[in-house]
Scaffold this motif. Structure first.
Motif, mmCIF file in Angstrom:
data_model
loop_
_atom_site.group_PDB
_atom_site.id
_atom_site.type_symbol
_atom_site.label_atom_id
_atom_site.label_comp_id
_atom_site.label_asym_id
_atom_site.label_seq_id
_atom_site.Cartn_x
_atom_site.Cartn_y
_atom_site.Cartn_z
ATOM 1 N N GLU A 148 13.506 102.404 -44.860
ATOM 2 C CA GLU A 148 12.972 101.155 -44.229
ATOM 3 C C GLU A 148 12.489 100.990 -42.817
ATOM 4 N N LEU A 149 11.528 100.100 -42.836
ATOM 5 C CA LEU A 149 11.054 99.986 -41.452
ATOM 6 C C LEU A 149 12.133 98.894 -40.617
ATOM 7 N N VAL A 150 12.606 99.582 -39.446
ATOM 8 C CA VAL A 150 13.464 98.841 -38.771
ATOM 9 C C VAL A 150 12.962 98.427 -37.114
ATOM 10 N N PRO A 151 13.432 97.475 -36.419
ATOM 11 C CA PRO A 151 13.218 97.001 -35.170
ATOM 12 C C PRO A 151 13.618 98.403 -34.181
ATOM 13 N N ASN A 152 12.752 98.620 -33.426
ATOM 14 C CA ASN A 152 13.124 99.635 -32.447
ATOM 15 C C ASN A 152 12.848 99.044 -30.844
ATOM 16 N N LEU A 153 11.680 99.127 -30.120
ATOM 17 C CA LEU A 153 11.514 98.433 -28.912
ATOM 18 C C LEU A 153 11.584 96.745 -29.270
ATOM 19 N N ARG A 164 14.079 91.531 -32.698
ATOM 20 C CA ARG A 164 13.560 90.667 -33.831
ATOM 21 C C ARG A 164 12.350 90.097 -34.209
ATOM 22 N N TYR A 165 12.099 89.739 -35.139
ATOM 23 C CA TYR A 165 10.744 89.299 -35.351
ATOM 24 C C TYR A 165 10.783 88.043 -36.563
ATOM 25 N N GLU A 166 9.594 87.405 -36.613
ATOM 26 C CA GLU A 166 9.493 86.361 -37.635
ATOM 27 C C GLU A 166 7.894 85.941 -38.067
ATOM 28 N N PHE A 167 7.733 85.663 -39.159
ATOM 29 C CA PHE A 167 6.444 85.131 -39.431
ATOM 30 C C PHE A 167 6.243 83.600 -39.712
ATOM 31 N N SER A 168 5.095 83.263 -39.289
ATOM 32 C CA SER A 168 4.813 81.690 -39.570
ATOM 33 C C SER A 168 4.966 81.532 -41.081
ATOM 34 N N SER A 169 4.956 80.231 -41.318
ATOM 35 C CA SER A 169 5.098 79.934 -42.886
ATOM 36 C C SER A 169 3.671 80.281 -43.665
ATOM 37 N N ASP A 170 2.595 80.312 -43.275
ATOM 38 C CA ASP A 170 1.533 80.828 -43.610
ATOM 39 C C ASP A 170 1.081 82.391 -43.670
ATOM 40 N N GLY A 171 2.183 83.001 -43.017
ATOM 41 C CA GLY A 171 2.073 84.631 -42.842
ATOM 42 C C GLY A 171 0.863 85.035 -41.956
ATOM 43 N N ARG A 216 -1.325 88.490 -28.347
ATOM 44 C CA ARG A 216 -1.232 87.529 -27.225
ATOM 45 C C ARG A 216 0.377 87.627 -26.893
ATOM 46 N N LYS A 217 0.255 87.412 -25.641
ATOM 47 C CA LYS A 217 1.478 87.228 -24.676
ATOM 48 C C LYS A 217 2.120 85.777 -25.087
ATOM 49 N N VAL A 218 3.403 85.495 -25.179
ATOM 50 C CA VAL A 218 3.965 84.348 -25.141
ATOM 51 C C VAL A 218 4.752 84.170 -23.897
ATOM 52 N N ASP A 219 5.644 85.010 -23.746
ATOM 53 C CA ASP A 219 6.486 85.000 -22.250
ATOM 54 C C ASP A 219 6.534 86.630 -22.275
ATOM 55 N N ASP A 220 7.386 86.980 -20.993
ATOM 56 C CA ASP A 220 7.578 88.384 -20.699
ATOM 57 C C ASP A 220 8.121 89.087 -21.961
ATOM 58 N N LEU A 221 9.065 88.417 -22.834
ATOM 59 C CA LEU A 221 9.609 89.327 -23.840
ATOM 60 C C LEU A 221 9.340 88.966 -25.322
ATOM 61 N N THR A 222 7.957 88.010 -25.144
ATOM 62 C CA THR A 222 7.591 87.683 -26.546
ATOM 63 C C THR A 222 5.993 87.695 -26.736
ATOM 64 N N PHE A 223 5.756 88.203 -27.870
ATOM 65 C CA PHE A 223 4.435 88.588 -28.153
ATOM 66 C C PHE A 223 4.023 88.030 -29.643
ATOM 67 N N GLN A 224 2.773 87.548 -29.709
ATOM 68 C CA GLN A 224 2.332 87.377 -31.279
ATOM 69 C C GLN A 224 1.116 88.246 -31.759
ATOM 70 N N VAL A 225 1.213 88.400 -32.990
ATOM 71 C CA VAL A 225 0.221 89.120 -33.690
ATOM 72 C C VAL A 225 -0.555 87.919 -34.466
ATOM 73 N N LEU A 226 -1.835 88.022 -34.360
ATOM 74 C CA LEU A 226 -2.421 86.906 -35.080
ATOM 75 C C LEU A 226 -3.184 87.593 -36.219
ATOM 76 N N LEU A 227 -2.929 87.426 -37.575
ATOM 77 C CA LEU A 227 -3.676 88.109 -38.557
ATOM 78 C C LEU A 227 -4.497 87.355 -39.134
ATOM 79 N N PRO A 228 -5.902 87.958 -39.476
ATOM 80 C CA PRO A 228 -7.087 87.222 -39.981
ATOM 81 C C PRO A 228 -6.664 86.754 -41.370
ATOM 82 N N ALA A 229 -5.705 87.769 -42.105
ATOM 83 C CA ALA A 229 -5.450 87.360 -43.630
ATOM 84 C C ALA A 229 -4.099 87.988 -43.765
#
Length: 601
Positions: A100-105, A108-115, A170-183
């Motif tokens: 299973e894929l598990v966090p390393n660096l 935790r993480y979360e997805f938006s409602s639309d994924g 994109r960076k949200v704050d020093d310890l938070t980033f977001q991945v923006l997915l086209p789909a």
């Protein structure tokens, strides 16, 4: 890739993690809490301990050749990756037992409602080896300017592009980033596990986007090693070309054993450069190496020595992460000589070659039984694997000869078949000569094919050059090993026609990496594989992805896209002075990492 290293051979890169303590810190080990270090370990680390170790000593391993660079994204080089996997970390990792894929660096993480937006939170308190904090700026820089940068030879743009569009960071704050997915992207976490995070504060000044060629020369092997900083357990300390790479413990190493002791246990990690497998074995037996990966041909003798009282153990089991990769036999669909090119593109010819392949003899004689029937691009018994063994056929020289007759390749008076222009049927087979197994496979093929009138000339090359030879198209047929990953999206750039590592049909590749391939030049079945990969990457419905990738494996097998040879097993020898090298009792996996092994007094 141990043999990613197992990637590529390139693929044959062990994701081993190693660390060493700086001399100034010896004897000052403290718990994580006392040191104010990052919190709990990433979950993948837990199964790696058979016992609690002790600090000190040097772990000495073999490296198959000199690293070409210490710049991870500059060159596809398995030896460099083996070393650098000790220096850099990834955002996510695979649990070695569950897969299973598990966090390393990432903590935790979360997805938006639309994924379509992944928000990830870095573990607080992690520092680069020069003391600077790891931040979201480093992650955004790594994925936007390095991993997705098609100007760099070892980029990972294939896994960071879906539906023709790039993932954006994109960076949200020093310890938070977001991945923006086209789909919706069912393999996004896997894609984030594939690229190590590198320090922005060290590398951004070299402008990897604007000056990729110049950037490729940064962190070369003659660079000031103190400038190469990472978050991994070790840092580079010394490099002697052609002789040895020495690493020492990262002073800011952040992982701990179950009792809170700093990892890695060993103070120093040394890779001794030894190209000849026989010399590697000699140095292990003389005690100069601590742990050695074994081939099937070496394992029985080592087991006998162990049982006779040698001071080491010889272990056999399953490898981590699908390695070693399946060995395959590829034919150059773009061979310059037109008559041979027509043959290599004829599925009946490839079926004939497969029928002439004596897999059982290779398993018995070359691997001493430590190998199995192969799959087609996916490790057996993993989620996306489809059983395609029925398409492998059986060893049948009579059927092989009949197929060659059907193509119109009559036997000549000299016992060699003739092509349609009257010339003998003859081509080269390129393989890694500094191996304990590939020369044996090549010889078996040469002898069997000669008996049905096919002459192959063996061309042995150093393993370090075989991969680049394949990518250059300068071969007729070749033995290779890369491509096994639990999620096929991570090997899209190999198995999807028109991608950068799809070496056997390079003419369908686009003029520039990342552009649409030349679809009009693909065979119908190749076009279907291309479409399957396109469909599978834009859904997060895992069952649908399994169906799509299953169809790909069947098409590849039915058309003998390449001839799959065997799936090697894994064997390792370790002196008893080294702790935490063992076979997991349930999973039958050989578990050890440079970070968790220790030296007994």
């Amino acid at each position: 890739m141990r043999a990613l290293s197992r990637r590529l051979q390139m693929a044959e890169v062990r994701l081993a993690l190693v660390a060493v303590v700086l001399a100034s810190l010896v004897g000052t080990w403290v718990t994580a809490a006392a040191a104010g270090q990052p919190g709990p370990n990433p979950p993948w680390l837990a199964p790696m301990f058979q016992e609690i170790g002790q600090h000190g000593g040097t772990l000495t391993l073999a490296l198959g050749d000199s690293p070409q660079t210490f710049n991870y994204y500059a060159v596809l080089d398995g030896n460099a990756q083996t070393v650098l996997n000790n220096v850099f970390d990834r955002l996510f990792s695979l649990d070695p037992v569950t897969g299973e894929l598990v966090p390393n660096l990432v903590e935790r993480y979360e997805f938006s409602s639309d994924g379509l937006v992944l928000t990830a939170y870095l573990r607080p308190g992690i520092r680069w080896s020069d003391g600077q904090p790891l931040t979201a700026d480093d992650v955004v820089f790594t994925f936007e300017e390095l991993a997705a940068n098609t100007g760099l030879r070892a980029n990972q743009s294939a896994t960071l592009t879906i539906a023709g569009q790039r993932l954006r960071f994109r960076k949200v704050d020093d310890l938070t980033f977001q991945v923006l997915l086209p789909a919706r992207y069912g393999a996004v976490l896997q894609a984030l596990s594939f690229s190590p995070v590198l320090p922005k504060h060290k590398l951004a000044p070299y402008d990897p986007i604007g000056k990729p060629e110049e950037f490729g020369r940064v962190w070369s092997t003659d660079w000031d090693l103190s400038d190469i900083v990472g978050t991994g357990p070790f840092v580079l300390a010394d490099y002697r070309p052609g002789q040895k790479v020495t690493l020492v413990r990262n002073p800011h190493s952040w992982r701990r054993d179950p009792q809170g002791n700093v990892l890695p246990y060993v103070d120093r990690l040394e890779y001794v450069i030894i190209r000849d497998p026989n010399q590697q074995m000699a140095q292990f037996l003389s005690g100069q190496l601590d742990v050695l990966s074994l081939s099937g041909s070496q394992y029985p003798d080592m087991k006998r020595r162990e049982l006779a009282g040698a001071g080491f153990v010889a272990l056999a089991g399953r490898g981590l992460y699908g390695v070693p990769s399946t060995i395959h036999w590829g034919f150059n669909y773009d061979e310059p000589e037109p008559v041979l090119r027509e043959l290599f593109r004829d599925v009946r010819f490839r079926q004939a070659m497969q029928a002439a392949l004596n897999r059982q003899r290779i398993i018995d004689d070359v691997f001493n039984g430590l190998a199995s029937l192969p799959g087609h691009g996916v490790p057996p018994n993993t989620f996306f694997w489809r059983d395609t063994t029925a398409y492998l056929g059986t060893y049948d020289l009579g059927r092989a000869a009949a197929l060659l007759d059907e193509i119109g390749l009559p036997m000549g008076s000299d016992g060699v078949r003739r092509m349609k222009d009257g010339r003998p049927l003859r081509f080269t087979l390129t393989y890694g000569s500094d191996s304990t197994t590939y020369p044996g496979i090549a010889t078996i093929l040469q002898n069997d094919l000669a008996s049905i009138g096919v002459r192959i000339d063996l061309q042995g090359l150093p393993f370090s050059t075989v991969f680049q030879t394949a990518l250059s198209g300068n071969f007729q047929s070749i033995l290779m090993a890369y491509g096994d990953q639990p999620d096929p999206q991570l090997r899209k750039d190999i198995w999807q026609p028109g991608t950068s590592l799809h070496y056997w049909h390079r003419s369908v590749q686009p003029a520039r990496e990342g552009e649409t391939p030349r679809l009009e030049l693909m065979f119908d079945w190749e076009r279907r594989i291309y479409d399957l990969f396109q469909q599978a990457e834009v859904t997060d419905d895992q069952e649908l992805r399994r169906q799509l990738y299953g169809e790909w494996q069947e098409i590849s097998a039915r058309n003998v896209e390449v001839v799959m040879v065997v799936k090697p097993g894994v064997a390792t020898a370790a002196w008893k002075r080294v702790g935490n090298v063992f076979v997991h009792p349930e999973a039958q996996l050989i578990l050890w990492s440079n970070m968790t092994v220790f030296k007994r007094p």
